[in-house]
Design a protein around this motif. Sequence first.
Motif, PDB file in Angstrom:
ATOM      1  N   GLN A 149       6.156  28.737  95.085  1.00  0.00           N
ATOM      2  CA  GLN A 149       6.221  27.753  96.166  1.00  0.00           C
ATOM      3  C   GLN A 149       7.665  27.435  96.538  1.00  0.00           C
ATOM      4  O   GLN A 149       8.006  27.314  97.714  1.00  0.00           O
ATOM      5  CB  GLN A 149       5.476  26.478  95.761  1.00  0.00           C
ATOM      6  N   SER A 150       8.535  27.319  95.543  1.00  0.00           N
ATOM      7  CA  SER A 150       9.931  26.986  95.847  1.00  0.00           C
ATOM      8  C   SER A 150      10.657  28.129  96.544  1.00  0.00           C
ATOM      9  O   SER A 150      11.448  27.898  97.456  1.00  0.00           O
ATOM     10  CB  SER A 150      10.685  26.549  94.594  1.00  0.00           C
ATOM     11  N   ARG A 157       4.818  27.192  90.733  1.00  0.00           N
ATOM     12  CA  ARG A 157       5.904  26.321  91.246  1.00  0.00           C
ATOM     13  C   ARG A 157       7.067  27.169  91.734  1.00  0.00           C
ATOM     14  O   ARG A 157       7.662  26.890  92.772  1.00  0.00           O
ATOM     15  CB  ARG A 157       6.364  25.339  90.167  1.00  0.00           C
TER      16      ARG A 157
END
Length: 150
Positions: free
Chosen positions: A117-118, A114
């Motif tokens: 991806q951010s 995560r």
Amino acid sequence: MAALAYRHHDLRQNDLFAQAPISQGRFAEDLFAEQDEAPTAREIPMRSSAGLSERRFTAWRGRSGQRYVASIFAIGDGHALGFTDAVLLAVSADRRILAARDSGPFGIEAALTRWQQSVAAAGASEIHVHLLAEDGISRRAALLDLMPEV
């Protein structure tokens, strides 16, 4: 002899302040007002890898002046997330640290994915991995030294 050198240093420091334009109505803190920007972490490419066709390593100089050597991974390279107890730096194409985090002792894959991806969505093009921090305290100090100011 050391006492003489110390005393000489004090005299030189006093001379510097005596020559400063404080006598023109300026306060001592005005002398340091010219430093508008807080120091930021900056990349210092390693000379030893300058001749290589592919950059695999780099170094960052933290705000404190401390040097941190890191391995370079493309933003989509999952190997960057496979290290435990590492400092991870999300780096933009213009060579700025966008975000930094500790990978943790277990390398929790879902949380790291995560994060990856951010930071990719925020413009990161690489992940730099610093593995030389020996313990949690050292990693925390490196993070505080390298993280971008908010």
